[in-house]
Motif scaffolding. Structure first.
Motif, PDB file in Angstrom:
ATOM      1  N   THR A 127     -50.313 -16.798  -4.309  1.00 30.00           N
ATOM      2  CA  THR A 127     -50.675 -16.078  -3.549  1.00 30.00           C
ATOM      3  C   THR A 127     -49.660 -15.121  -3.925  1.00 30.00           C
ATOM      4  N   GLY A 128     -48.382 -15.324  -4.036  1.00 30.86           N
ATOM      5  CA  GLY A 128     -47.129 -14.313  -3.819  1.00 30.86           C
ATOM      6  C   GLY A 128     -47.883 -13.421  -5.088  1.00 30.86           C
ATOM      7  N   LEU A 154     -50.851 -11.628  -4.870  1.00 35.33           N
ATOM      8  CA  LEU A 154     -52.173 -11.116  -3.745  1.00 35.33           C
ATOM      9  C   LEU A 154     -51.898  -9.434  -3.679  1.00 35.33           C
ATOM     10  N   GLY A 155     -50.479  -9.374  -3.637  1.00 36.79           N
ATOM     11  CA  GLY A 155     -50.630  -7.597  -3.249  1.00 36.79           C
ATOM     12  C   GLY A 155     -50.450  -6.976  -4.613  1.00 36.79           C
ATOM     13  N   SER A 169     -53.453  -7.489  -6.731  1.00 34.76           N
ATOM     14  CA  SER A 169     -54.497  -7.846  -7.427  1.00 34.76           C
ATOM     15  C   SER A 169     -55.964  -6.982  -6.325  1.00 34.76           C
TER      16      SER A 169
END
Ligand SMILES: Nc1ncnc2c1ncn2[C@@H]1O[C@H](COP(=O)(O)OP(=O)(O)OP(=O)(O)O)[C@@H](O)[C@H]1O
Ligand SMILES: [Mg+2]
Lengths: 335, 255
Positions: free
Chosen positions: B105-106, B108-109, B111
């Motif tokens: 999830t790190g 996500l920014g 993707s």
């Protein structure tokens, strides 16, 4: 106590007293009509009620004061006080009126059992010849409940995010969306599925499709409420952490919110299917198709042995669904 | 050296009327390990959370790596946030997902939605995530749900998630306050390592002076929303300590 607060409370107290006594006189009027065919005219009911309410309030004896202005004469036992007796009076009179309205008749209950002989013997001698027909109708009921649930899930799932206070931004738009969805959901939920069934049986015609639509609408409303309350109870920490990584709003919901709610969602959904199967039989009665419709037809034809088969089948399905859904939900708890 | 973070007259007044930050001016250079000290309620969390706009500052300016944070909106804000990793006291992992997914999830920014929904298919992302888990010594815990990890392990997963962002700045809000002293020190060592070898700029709020002295290159102390001390850890003597924590305070050292 603040001044305006005291004023407001006094107002509430006096209104309570007025309604309290108008109701009592209304009940008395109803009973006099039933027993002596002589009602108290409506305007007198109101005048007497207001008079009694005002007197009891001014004398400081009233139930309204007791509830809203609790500083007055709280020391006495209830049976030594006027408000105690007036509350007793209202409960007693309500019970008597209820007994009359419901036409409770113990004589009939204990002497006319033989009337039910037909249906009772039907239940214990079910007509197995129509089993296949009944099973078909039952399948209709179960599948319509299932479809109603399946269609409701994605819609309720999406709506629930917009009906969750903690996800909607505290802007005008966010608040408006939240309030509109919540209000509609509450409104639709408070309309019983049976009412929806009546509407849809006119709309799309009598049959399982009408029943499915009725249950679907009701399920969407219920699930939206349950789901969104679940969202409002999640831990905000992970959501913030995801947001802080630079995730978009949708990504934040998918990665921060969804994992936290997935297992309660499943539990609610299975519970909903369970409820829908029960309701599907009832909905059938008013034109929703399935086993309920069959039951209605057979009952009107007084075919008690056929009714017997149907009753057993419904009982069996409800019992099985109950067990299965309890088991599955139990399993989900540990996830 | 380059200025990484710059605050100009930063103010925060909460909706409740609490004036939590009363004009903060601060410049943090690249590669600094800046410790925030201050009593409970002095505004440490408020300050850190303004930096990545988890809360909206009331007025003032924030520049991180030369970019105006306060003015940023939408995509621009996302791009700023992904360069600023945050570590929380309560770890804030998603407890019923695996360590690996949490680390992913790190990313996500960086993707798109589709990409992030198919993380496990992107071998390069998974590889980086595993490397980051290895870096915090948790490679064998990749498939474990984080709810089954200890507090210290959870915080290390959170650090791996932060690393996944490939950040320039790490904001840590009492990262070790829920941990025992020994575990706290080991978690701080990881942060210290990132600061030294990856040249990441760290701002970290702490309650223990001992840890501040050990890891900090600079100490900034807040009191009632204002900076009351700004210097090096060794400069904090008895007198300065009482200024920060009040006359009655006794220094409690936990090593
Ligand atoms: N969401 C909020 N709404 C209103 N007031 C808040 C909010 N968050 C914090 N505050 C207030 O702002 C002030 C600063 O709080 P903050 O959390 O920044 O302090 P802190 O230094 O992090 O304290 P601690 O060491 O306890 O974490 C406090 O007076 C607090 O009550
Ligand atoms: Mg704090």
């Amino acid at each position: 106590m603040k001044k305006e607060n005291k004023f407001k409370l006094s107002l509430q107290a006096i209104l309570t007293d007025l309604l309290f006594w108008i109701y009592i006189f209304g009940c008395v009027s109803f009973l006099m009509d039933r027993w002596f065919e002589k009602a108290i005219p409506g305007n007198f009911v109101v005048i007497f009620g207001i008079a009694a309410g005002l007197i009891s309030f001014v004398l400081g004896l009233s139930a309204g004061r007791k509830v809203f202005l609790p500083t007055i004469r709280t020391d006495r036992k209830w049976y030594k006080s006027f408000w105690g007796w007036s509350v007793f009076l209202i409960l007693f009179i309500t019970f008597v009126v209820g007994w009359n309205l419901v036409e409770v008749d113990l004589y009939k209950l204990f002497t006319k059992f033989r009337n039910a002989g037909g249906i009772m013997s039907g239940i214990f001698n079910p007509n197995m010849d129509i089993l296949i027909v009944c099973l078909t109708a039952l399948a209709e009921t179960i599948y319509l409940a299932l479809l109603a649930t399946i269609f409701a899930i994605p819609l309720a799932f999406i709506l629930s995010f917009f009906a969750a206070r903690n996800l909607m931004p505290k802007t005008f738009l966010g608040n408006t969306v939240y309030i509109i969805i919540r209000t509609i959901a509450t409104l639709f939920r408070s309309i019983e599925a049976i009412v929806w069934a009546i509407i849809f049986s006119v709309w799309v015609g009598i049959g399982p499709f009408a029943g499915m639509l009725a249950l679907m609408i009701h399920s969407i409303a219920s699930l939206t409420k349950l789901y969104s309350e679940q969202i409002e109870n999640i831990d905000p920490g992970p959501v913030e952490a995801i947001k802080a990584t630079g995730a978009s709003t949708i990504q934040t919901w998918i990665f921060g919110v969804v994992p936290q709610i997935i297992s309660p969602y499943l539990a609610f959904t299975i519970y909903r299917w369970d409820i829908n199967v029960r309701m599907a039989t009832i909905v059938g009665f008013v034109g929703g198709g399935g086993i309920g419709l069959l039951l209605l037809q057979q009952q009107q034809l007084l075919r008690w042995q056929n009714v017997g088969v149907i009753i057993w089948l419904i009982a069996a399905v409800v019992w099985i669904m109950d067990m299965v859904s309890a088991k599955v939900r139990e399993k989900l708890q540990g996830m | 050296m380059k200025i990484m973070i710059e605050l100009k007259n930063l103010q925060k007044v909460y909706a409740t009327g609490t004036h939590a930050l009363k004009g903060i001016d601060l410049k943090v250079k690249e590669g600094e390990f800046c410790i925030l000290l201050g009593l409970s309620g002095s505004g440490k969390s408020t300050l850190l959370r303004c930096l990545n706009r988890l809360i909206e500052p009331t007025s003032g300016d924030i520049y991180i790596d030369g970019i105006n944070v306060v003015a940023a909106k939408g995509k621009k804000l996302r791009y700023i946030r992904r360069k600023i990793a945050m570590i929380f006291q309560q770890f804030n992992l998603i407890k019923n997902l695996s360590s690996l997914t949490n680390v992913l999830t790190g990313k996500l920014g960086y993707s798109t939605l589709i990409h992030s929904l198919t993380f496990p298919q992107h071998k390069d992302d998974v590889k980086t995530a595993l490397e980051n888990l290895k870096r915090v010594g948790l490679k064998e815990f990749a498939e474990k749900k984080t709810r089954n990890l200890s507090g210290g392990q959870q915080q290390r997963v959170a650090i791996a998630r932060a690393l996944m962002q490939n950040p320039k700045v790490i904001l840590a809000d009492e990262p070790v306050a829920s941990l025992d002293p020994a575990t706290a020190d080991s978690v701080m060592q990881y942060l210290g390592e990132l600061n030294k070898s990856d040249n990441m700029t760290v701002i970290c709020s702490l309650h223990f002076l001992s840890l501040a002295r050990k890891y900090g290159t600079r100490v900034v102390a807040l009191k009632d929303g204002k900076i009351v001390f700004d210097g090096t850890p060794v400069e904090i003597d008895e007198k300065k300590f009482k200024e920060i924590y009040g006359e009655d305070a006794e220094e409690v050292e936990i090593r």
